[in-house]
Enzyme design. Structure first.
Site, PDB file in Angstrom:
ATOM      1  N   LYS A   8       0.844  -1.216   0.000  1.00  0.00           N
ATOM      2  CA  LYS A   8       0.000   0.000   0.000  1.00  0.00           C
ATOM      3  C   LYS A   8       0.867   1.250   0.000  1.00  0.00           C
ATOM      4  O   LYS A   8       2.057   1.206   0.351  1.00  0.00           O
ATOM      5  CB  LYS A   8      -0.930   0.041   1.233  1.00  0.00           C
ATOM      6  CG  LYS A   8      -0.234   0.032   2.617  1.00  0.00           C
ATOM      7  CD  LYS A   8       0.199   1.381   3.161  1.00  0.00           C
ATOM      8  CE  LYS A   8       0.862   1.278   4.534  1.00  0.00           C
ATOM      9  NZ  LYS A   8       1.730   2.424   4.857  1.00  0.00           N
ATOM     10  N   PRO A  91      11.523  -4.741   0.513  1.00  0.00           N
ATOM     11  CA  PRO A  91      12.379  -4.880   1.703  1.00  0.00           C
ATOM     12  C   PRO A  91      11.645  -4.402   2.962  1.00  0.00           C
ATOM     13  O   PRO A  91      10.822  -3.492   2.885  1.00  0.00           O
ATOM     14  CB  PRO A  91      13.569  -3.959   1.397  1.00  0.00           C
ATOM     15  CG  PRO A  91      13.459  -3.589  -0.050  1.00  0.00           C
ATOM     16  CD  PRO A  91      12.033  -3.740  -0.439  1.00  0.00           C
ATOM     17  N   GLY A  95       7.709   1.241   4.581  1.00  0.00           N
ATOM     18  CA  GLY A  95       6.498   2.077   4.716  1.00  0.00           C
ATOM     19  C   GLY A  95       5.411   1.692   3.742  1.00  0.00           C
ATOM     20  O   GLY A  95       4.463   2.439   3.523  1.00  0.00           O
ATOM     21  N   LEU A  96       5.537   0.492   3.144  1.00  0.00           N
ATOM     22  CA  LEU A  96       4.546   0.044   2.155  1.00  0.00           C
ATOM     23  C   LEU A  96       3.645  -1.056   2.711  1.00  0.00           C
ATOM     24  O   LEU A  96       2.830  -1.625   1.972  1.00  0.00           O
ATOM     25  CB  LEU A  96       5.257  -0.442   0.879  1.00  0.00           C
ATOM     26  CG  LEU A  96       6.133   0.617   0.195  1.00  0.00           C
ATOM     27  CD1 LEU A  96       6.895   0.006  -0.983  1.00  0.00           C
ATOM     28  CD2 LEU A  96       5.280   1.792  -0.293  1.00  0.00           C
ATOM     29  N   GLY A  99       4.594  -6.370   5.167  1.00  0.00           N
ATOM     30  CA  GLY A  99       4.499  -7.373   6.239  1.00  0.00           C
ATOM     31  C   GLY A  99       3.078  -7.466   6.775  1.00  0.00           C
ATOM     32  O   GLY A  99       2.571  -8.564   7.057  1.00  0.00           O
ATOM     33  N   SER A 100       2.398  -6.326   6.895  1.00  0.00           N
ATOM     34  CA  SER A 100       1.001  -6.316   7.364  1.00  0.00           C
ATOM     35  C   SER A 100       0.098  -7.000   6.342  1.00  0.00           C
ATOM     36  O   SER A 100      -0.839  -7.710   6.701  1.00  0.00           O
ATOM     37  CB  SER A 100       0.518  -4.878   7.563  1.00  0.00           C
ATOM     38  OG  SER A 100       1.283  -4.247   8.560  1.00  0.00           O
ATOM     39  N   ASP A 133      -2.313  -1.344  10.604  1.00  0.00           N
ATOM     40  CA  ASP A 133      -2.776  -1.298   9.213  1.00  0.00           C
ATOM     41  C   ASP A 133      -3.153  -2.671   8.661  1.00  0.00           C
ATOM     42  O   ASP A 133      -3.520  -2.783   7.494  1.00  0.00           O
ATOM     43  CB  ASP A 133      -1.775  -0.568   8.295  1.00  0.00           C
ATOM     44  CG  ASP A 133      -0.381  -1.156   8.341  1.00  0.00           C
ATOM     45  OD1 ASP A 133      -0.195  -2.189   9.004  1.00  0.00           O
ATOM     46  OD2 ASP A 133       0.523  -0.588   7.704  1.00  0.00           O
TER      47      ASP A 133
HETATM   48  O1  C5P Z   1       0.420  -0.968  14.925  1.00  0.00           O
HETATM   49  P1  C5P Z   1       1.836  -1.069  14.480  1.00  0.00           P
HETATM   50  O2  C5P Z   1       2.522  -2.282  15.027  1.00  0.00           O
HETATM   51  O3  C5P Z   1       1.993  -0.958  13.002  1.00  0.00           O
HETATM   52  O4  C5P Z   1       2.575   0.185  15.074  1.00  0.00           O
HETATM   53  C1  C5P Z   1       3.970   0.283  15.176  1.00  0.00           C
HETATM   54  C2  C5P Z   1       4.314   1.479  16.032  1.00  0.00           C
HETATM   55  O5  C5P Z   1       3.972   2.689  15.331  1.00  0.00           O
HETATM   56  C3  C5P Z   1       3.560   1.561  17.341  1.00  0.00           C
HETATM   57  O6  C5P Z   1       4.230   0.845  18.332  1.00  0.00           O
HETATM   58  C4  C5P Z   1       3.548   3.051  17.613  1.00  0.00           C
HETATM   59  O7  C5P Z   1       4.801   3.470  18.132  1.00  0.00           O
HETATM   60  C5  C5P Z   1       3.445   3.660  16.217  1.00  0.00           C
HETATM   61  N1  C5P Z   1       2.058   3.971  15.813  1.00  0.00           N
HETATM   62  C6  C5P Z   1       1.389   4.996  16.430  1.00  0.00           C
HETATM   63  N2  C5P Z   1       0.109   5.295  16.055  1.00  0.00           N
HETATM   64  C7  C5P Z   1      -0.487   4.601  15.068  1.00  0.00           C
HETATM   65  C8  C5P Z   1       0.180   3.540  14.419  1.00  0.00           C
HETATM   66  C9  C5P Z   1       1.461   3.250  14.822  1.00  0.00           C
HETATM   67  O8  C5P Z   1       1.929   5.649  17.338  1.00  0.00           O
HETATM   68  N3  C5P Z   1      -1.725   4.923  14.715  1.00  0.00           N
END
Ligand code: C5P
Length: 287
Positions: A8, A91, A95-96, A99-100, A133
């Protein structure tokens, strides 16, 4: 069973506040794109095994596919095992959301293969527990997301928008990017999400004029390579360019496929990872 999981970009990402749980409230526009990875699922008597072509990807419980398989098995009381062969294209730390997206594909695939019978709602809850995400990748296409990124509202009429993706040879830690954003004392005022969603049926030039990512304010001052990639995309002819998520990838909006290919060729010898892509209707396909 073979599945494809799409990556994404965030065409818009505004941080609207900090939350008591340590996350941030967002207003974002996710778009799944044609860059995709493949997962082959094979049932085994017990346990989770992940095999991956990219040695930098962990294949143990740190992998989001592992977390997805474990959470699904727990929720549905499944005692079966799974071997997953993952063919990466993106990789880690780009930011894409690759993995999610792998995790979302594993949830959809295993729900079917294991005959787990979980509803869409149950899958969405498990997905949100794996990462902010992951729920988006169960939907794909174009979705406005709020909350942590897990409250979704699909946008109808996905535009046929082409882009060039460039990843400089750096990885950005997402928690670091959000923490750095919190330490900023002022954020430049930018356009609103509705400014962008109102012009999605218009030309790529007009769409490109409304891209926003608040995390650029935190990340670009610390990573000159990412700012350079954004400048290079604009210099090469992209109508607008933006970092995706917390980086390190940058995408440039272009006129059409031919324009995308022309720009990609001109950047290929300067960057280790350059791809053309278009917005895709969905994020997970079962072959
Ligand atoms: O949810 P995810 O594991 O992708 O988030 C990784 C990190 O990104 C979180 O631990 C947090 O530090 C930050 N994050 C956030 N607010 C969001 C999404 C991610 O602070 N809405």
């Amino acid at each position: 069973m073979r599945l494809f999981s799409h990556a994404k970009v965030n065409l818009f990402l505004k941080i609207t506040g900090r939350r008591p749980d340590g996350f941030h409230n967002l207003e974002t526009l996710f778009a799944s794109i044609s860059v995709k990875e493949s997962l082959e699922l094979k049932e085994i008597p017990q346990g989770i095994e992940i095999l991956c072509n990219d040695p930098s990807v962990p294949t143990d419980s740190r992998n989001l596919i592992w977390k997805a398989a474990e959470a699904l098995a727990d929720a549905a009381g499944i005692k079966k095992g799974i071997r997953i062969r993952l063919e990466k294209q993106v990789p880690p730390g780009s930011g894409l959301g690759a993995g999610s997206s792998n995790a979302a594909a594993a949830l959809i695939g295993l729900n079917q293969l294991w005959d787990a019978g979980l509803s869409k709602e149950e899958l969405r809850n498990i997905a949100a527990g794996i990462g902010s995400d992951v729920p988006f990748f169960l939907e794909g296409g174009l979705c406005v997301a709020t909350g942590r990124g897990e409250i979704l509202s699909p946008v109808s009429g996905v535009p046929d928008l082409w882009m060039v993706l460039v990843r400089p040879d750096v990885s950005v830690s997402t928690p670091w990017a959000y923490k750095t954003f919190d330490s900023l004392t002022s954020i430049p005022k930018k356009g609103s999400l509705s400014d962008l969603t109102n012009v999605l049926d218009q030309s790529p030039e007009i769409i490109a004029a409304h891209l926003v990512n608040d995390l650029e304010e935190a990340v670009l001052p610390a990573y000159a390579e990412i700012r350079q990639a954004r400048d290079d995309l604009l210099q090469a002819g992209a109508f607008g360019a933006l970092m995706s998520g917390s980086g390190s990838s940058v995408f440039g909006i272009v006129r059409d496929q031919a324009h995308a290919e022309q720009i990609a060729v001109s950047l290929k010898n300067r960057y280790p990872w350059v791809h053309t892509a278009r917005i895709s209707q969905g994020a997970v396909e079962i072959e």
